[in-house]
Write a protein that holds these residues in place. Structure first.
Motif, PDB file in Angstrom:
ATOM      1  N   ASP A 102      13.010 -11.346  45.385  1.00 45.23           N
ATOM      2  CA  ASP A 102      13.430 -10.004  44.991  1.00 45.23           C
ATOM      3  C   ASP A 102      12.308  -8.970  45.019  1.00 45.23           C
ATOM      4  N   HIS A 103      11.586  -8.955  46.129  1.00 46.20           N
ATOM      5  CA  HIS A 103      10.480  -8.018  46.254  1.00 46.20           C
ATOM      6  C   HIS A 103      10.979  -6.723  46.903  1.00 46.20           C
ATOM      7  N   LYS A 104      10.451  -5.586  46.407  1.00 49.48           N
ATOM      8  CA  LYS A 104      10.828  -4.321  47.052  1.00 49.48           C
ATOM      9  C   LYS A 104       9.583  -3.681  47.655  1.00 49.48           C
ATOM     10  N   PHE A 105       9.723  -3.275  48.906  1.00 56.48           N
ATOM     11  CA  PHE A 105       8.592  -2.652  49.574  1.00 56.48           C
ATOM     12  C   PHE A 105       8.605  -1.151  49.342  1.00 56.48           C
ATOM     13  N   ASN A 106       7.404  -0.584  49.346  1.00 53.20           N
ATOM     14  CA  ASN A 106       7.318   0.876  49.231  1.00 53.20           C
ATOM     15  C   ASN A 106       7.703   1.527  50.545  1.00 53.20           C
ATOM     16  N   GLU A 107       8.274   2.721  50.426  1.00 56.12           N
ATOM     17  CA  GLU A 107       8.662   3.488  51.618  1.00 56.12           C
ATOM     18  C   GLU A 107       7.508   3.626  52.600  1.00 56.12           C
ATOM     19  N   ASP A 108       6.342   3.946  52.050  1.00 58.39           N
ATOM     20  CA  ASP A 108       5.233   4.255  52.941  1.00 58.39           C
ATOM     21  C   ASP A 108       4.554   3.041  53.558  1.00 58.39           C
ATOM     22  N   GLU A 109       4.761   1.860  52.979  1.00 55.40           N
ATOM     23  CA  GLU A 109       4.044   0.718  53.557  1.00 55.40           C
ATOM     24  C   GLU A 109       4.817   0.082  54.722  1.00 55.40           C
ATOM     25  N   ILE A 110       6.137   0.215  54.704  1.00 52.24           N
ATOM     26  CA  ILE A 110       6.910  -0.344  55.815  1.00 52.24           C
ATOM     27  C   ILE A 110       7.444   0.779  56.681  1.00 52.24           C
ATOM     28  N   LYS A 111       6.877   0.877  57.864  1.00 54.46           N
ATOM     29  CA  LYS A 111       7.410   1.840  58.820  1.00 54.46           C
ATOM     30  C   LYS A 111       8.005   1.019  59.951  1.00 54.46           C
ATOM     31  N   ILE A 112       9.331   0.995  59.955  1.00 56.11           N
ATOM     32  CA  ILE A 112      10.030   0.112  60.874  1.00 56.11           C
ATOM     33  C   ILE A 112       9.578   0.287  62.319  1.00 56.11           C
ATOM     34  N   LYS A 113       9.319   1.525  62.696  1.00 55.95           N
ATOM     35  CA  LYS A 113       8.913   1.770  64.079  1.00 55.95           C
ATOM     36  C   LYS A 113       7.608   1.070  64.416  1.00 55.95           C
ATOM     37  N   GLU A 114       6.704   1.032  63.421  1.00 52.82           N
ATOM     38  CA  GLU A 114       5.413   0.380  63.661  1.00 52.82           C
ATOM     39  C   GLU A 114       5.522  -1.132  63.551  1.00 52.82           C
ATOM     40  N   LEU A 115       6.570  -1.540  62.865  1.00 48.77           N
ATOM     41  CA  LEU A 115       6.742  -2.967  62.594  1.00 48.77           C
ATOM     42  C   LEU A 115       7.243  -3.730  63.820  1.00 48.77           C
ATOM     43  N   ILE A 116       8.263  -3.163  64.433  1.00 49.84           N
ATOM     44  CA  ILE A 116       8.932  -3.897  65.507  1.00 49.84           C
ATOM     45  C   ILE A 116       8.134  -3.867  66.806  1.00 49.84           C
ATOM     46  N   PRO A 117       7.872  -5.053  67.352  1.00 52.83           N
ATOM     47  CA  PRO A 117       7.083  -5.141  68.588  1.00 52.83           C
ATOM     48  C   PRO A 117       7.808  -4.480  69.755  1.00 52.83           C
ATOM     49  N   LYS A 118       7.010  -4.022  70.705  1.00 57.96           N
ATOM     50  CA  LYS A 118       7.609  -3.350  71.859  1.00 57.96           C
ATOM     51  C   LYS A 118       7.906  -4.360  72.970  1.00 57.96           C
ATOM     52  N   ILE A 119       8.415  -5.472  72.596  1.00 58.04           N
ATOM     53  CA  ILE A 119       8.757  -6.515  73.574  1.00 58.04           C
ATOM     54  C   ILE A 119      10.211  -6.881  73.325  1.00 58.04           C
ATOM     55  N   ASP A 120      10.844  -7.399  74.369  1.00 65.19           N
ATOM     56  CA  ASP A 120      12.215  -7.860  74.174  1.00 65.19           C
ATOM     57  C   ASP A 120      12.188  -9.269  73.595  1.00 65.19           C
ATOM     58  N   ASP A 121      12.827  -9.414  72.443  1.00 63.17           N
ATOM     59  CA  ASP A 121      12.845 -10.693  71.750  1.00 63.17           C
ATOM     60  C   ASP A 121      13.429 -11.793  72.631  1.00 63.17           C
ATOM     61  N   ARG A 122      14.448 -11.446  73.404  1.00 68.88           N
ATOM     62  CA  ARG A 122      15.131 -12.471  74.191  1.00 68.88           C
ATOM     63  C   ARG A 122      14.253 -13.027  75.311  1.00 68.88           C
ATOM     64  N   ASP A 123      13.320 -12.197  75.805  1.00 64.87           N
ATOM     65  CA  ASP A 123      12.464 -12.662  76.895  1.00 64.87           C
ATOM     66  C   ASP A 123      11.293 -13.501  76.386  1.00 64.87           C
ATOM     67  N   ASN A 124      10.742 -13.084  75.263  1.00 66.10           N
ATOM     68  CA  ASN A 124       9.537 -13.741  74.755  1.00 66.10           C
ATOM     69  C   ASN A 124       9.631 -14.019  73.255  1.00 66.10           C
ATOM     70  N   GLN A 125      10.441 -14.952  72.932  1.00 69.46           N
ATOM     71  CA  GLN A 125      10.682 -15.229  71.513  1.00 69.46           C
ATOM     72  C   GLN A 125       9.404 -15.489  70.714  1.00 69.46           C
ATOM     73  N   ASP A 126       8.544 -16.350  71.294  1.00 69.51           N
ATOM     74  CA  ASP A 126       7.324 -16.728  70.578  1.00 69.51           C
ATOM     75  C   ASP A 126       6.379 -15.541  70.412  1.00 69.51           C
TER      76      ASP A 126
END
Length: 581
Positions: free
Chosen positions: A211-235
């Motif tokens: 039950d952890h809550k992240f702060n708005e400013d620490e998680i920026k989804i855009k910076e979080l998600i890799p710029k790779i297609d998950d289906r091509d390179n899962q690892d």
RNA sequence: GCCCCGGUAGCUCAGUUGGAUAGAGCACAAAAUUCCUAAUUUUGGGGUCAGAGGUUCGAAUCCUCUUCGGGGCACCA
């Protein structure tokens, strides 16, 4: 009981000058078996057949020579030379009575081998990754390991059991990120679970508990998600995601969630196993090896002994020098150590703790792993023969003849806990070890659940409950049972079924030693079924609580010793012995 | 391709490490309860021990080949 024959044979052979070589008692013991056919006596030895060739003698003649040298013995009624050169031993019934008497006395039901005690064994099993709940395959390992441990202990070994917790490395990071993704989803963040992440329901349960809550400013989804297609390179995708997360929320917070997740899963596994009657003396943390500097120390030592070399940016271990088919990486190009690196050190650590024999119980899909671990032991200066690997084959669940699907990927696999709830601990424990471990196991759910004689667990337990009921009847009918009187009247037990039951009881200790030697708990399970059958058969034929005091006490004595053997046998297998059903 | 495990009665499996006439349970057929728990017992039929060669006094068991099924051959764990 077999000892009687072993000693007699040994005494006889000693008198023959030509044969008196370096044969030890275990050799004699190996030549002696129970007869399959009672017309061949109680025990038989093929020692003459075995020795005939090296002595260039006719086996029958040799058997006769040995026969002439065996001293008189008040347990052995007669010895016959039969067939091509077998020596058949016939025992007096008193030998069986002595056995019953020993079982009725409060000492251990079987005599431990005192030589085994100085032998320290470490049994490692289950050791499932703490990334999710145990499934039905782990259950087989747990049941097998726990039963084996009990049996080894019963015959006299000094044995400890251990669970190796793989609490470091990449898969722990994957567990952690799976939990974090779930936490974010609960905050309505638009992130999806990576394909290589853990998909099971339990991830949700963990995230709810944390039950952890992240702060708005620490998680920026855009910076979080890799710029790779998950289906091509899962690892690559998930590794990148982990890296980004660590950067954004700090490695400290990441590790904190990881630790919490690990603890929750570990606790779940521990509870599960303990409810299943599978207890470990220790839970060994893989991560502690690194923390205590043992890995670095071992690597330095391997380096010094010239077992390591660099190639393609990685560090390799020369496993081929020590019998493995190829060399193995210990430090990857990205500087991470492999699982195998920890395992070399872990096995070294086991030896350093003073264990003589290391028994690893592994899934049969790990067989290719054995050679390299043995190579690792040798390289660290140990004898690879000290490692004994027992492989356990897979389990398939069947419900009314239909195989139940099982998929780890989707997370929709059947857990050990579900199985236990479905069929009960007793049936689960028994069914898991009923078959040889190197045999695929078809687990019949309907049979395990059924409460009829078709179900071997109930069949054996019922024999126990019946005897308990007879003892209750004794009291209810105000009959007195005098154990001494019973023992001194065992000679009155002359029916075929009574003798058969006494013979079966007397085999118990031999079965345990055999089971320990072969690391085969299933032999004990088979034996208990046979013993229960002998009792049911006897029970059906003769009434135990009769008026004749002498015969009654003798029969009750026989019944009580049967009960004790069943009860001890079942308890070694982790199965309960109910007094009423 | 190489390595490991398995193939035994219609089904699920034992087989004491090379011994005497290969055994259980289930299923099938028939029988037993005025009596300590019928969740039981008794009797019966049922086999090319995957196949072929070899080793020897003797092989389901050891060796070789073939075949079928499962699994493994990572800088995963």
């Amino acid at each position: 009981m077999k000892k009687i024959i072993v000693k007699a044979l040994h005494a006889g052979i000693k008198k023959l000058p030509k044969i008196n070589k370096a044969y030890d008692l275990s050799f004699f013991s190996e030549t002696i078996e129970r007869t399959r056919d009672s017309s061949h006596g109680d025990f038989t030895s093929n020692i003459a057949l075995r020795l005939a060739k090296s002595l260039k003698k006719n086996p029958r003649e040799l058997a006769n020579e040995i026969f002439d040298c065996i001293p008189k013995n008040n347990s052995i009624k007669k010895i016959e030379v039969a067939g091509p050169g077998f020596m058949n031993f016939y025992l007096y019934d008193s030998a069986y009575h002595t056995e019953i008497e020993r079982i009725l006395s409060n000492k251990d039901l079987i005599e431990k081998n005192k030589d085994f005690k100085k032998h320290k064994l470490l049994l490692e099993f289950v050791s499932a990754n703490p990334t999710g709940p145990l499934h039905i395959g782990h259950g087989r390992h747990a049941a097998f390991g726990a039963s084996l441990r009990n049996i080894l202990e019963a015959v006299g070994y000094d044995v400890k059991s251990e669970y190796y917790v793989n609490d470091s490395g990449r898969q722990m990071d994957i567990l952690c990120i799976s939990v974090i993704i779930h936490l974010l989803q609960r905050e309505n963040q638009r992130v999806s679970m990576p394909l290589a992440g853990y998909q099971g329901q339990y991830i949700k349960t963990i995230s709810l508990a944390i039950d952890h809550k992240f702060n708005e400013d620490e998680i920026k989804i855009k910076e979080l998600i890799p710029k790779i297609d998950d289906r091509d390179n899962q690892d690559q995708y998930i590794d990148c995601l982990i890296e980004n997360t660590k950067r954004l929320i700090s490695a400290k917070k990441f590790n904190q969630i990881k630790k919490q997740s690990l603890d929750l899963i570990k606790k779940d596994i521990q509870d599960d196993l303990s409810e299943f009657g599978v207890l470990f003396d220790s839970w060994f943390s893989e991560e502690s090896l690194d923390r205590n500097g043992e890995i670095d120390k071992a690597l330095k030592s391997l380096m010094k002994k010239n077992y390591l070399y660099e190639q393609d940016g990685a560090t390799w271990f020369k496993a081929t020098d020590l019998g493995d088919e190829k060399d193995r990486v210990v430090i990857r190009k990205n500087q991470n150590k492999t699982y195998f690196t920890s395992d070399i050190v872990y096995h070294h650590n086991k030896k350093e703790r003073g264990f003589d024999t290391l028994i690893d119980i592994l899934g049969s899909d790990h067989h290719g792993y054995i050679a390299r671990v043995k190579a690792g032991l040798e390289a660290m200066g140990h004898n690879s023969d000290d490692l004994d690997v027992q492989l356990v084959q897979f389990v398939s669940l069947y419900e009314n003849g239909v195989k139940q699907a099982m998929s780890t990927r989707s997370g929709e696999f059947i857990t050990l806990r579900q199985l236990r709830e479905e069929v009960g601990n007793d049936a689960a424990r028994f069914f898991y070890i009923m078959r040889s471990n190197e045999q695929h196991l078809d687990f019949d759910l309907a049979l395990a659940k059924s409460k009829t004689s078709e179900n071997p667990v109930y069949y054996i337990q019922y024999a126990h409950a019946r005897i308990a009921s007879v003892i209750n009847q004794l009291n209810e009918k105000s009959l007195k049972y005098d154990q001494k009187n019973g023992i001194s009247n065992l000679k009155l037990l002359t029916s075929e079924k009574e003798r058969q039951l006494m013979v079966s009881i007397s085999r118990f200790s031999e079965i345990l030693f055999l089971s320990a030697k072969n690391k085969a708990p299933h032999s004990l399970a088979q034996y208990l079924r046979d013993l229960a059958n002998d009792f049911h058969s006897y029970y059906n034929e003769s009434i135990i609580l009769i008026d004749d005091h002498a015969l009654r006490d003798a029969r009750v004595s026989l019944a009580i010793s049967t009960k004790k053997v069943i009860s001890m046998g079942l308890s070694l297998l982790g199965v309960s012995s109910p007094s009423s059903m």
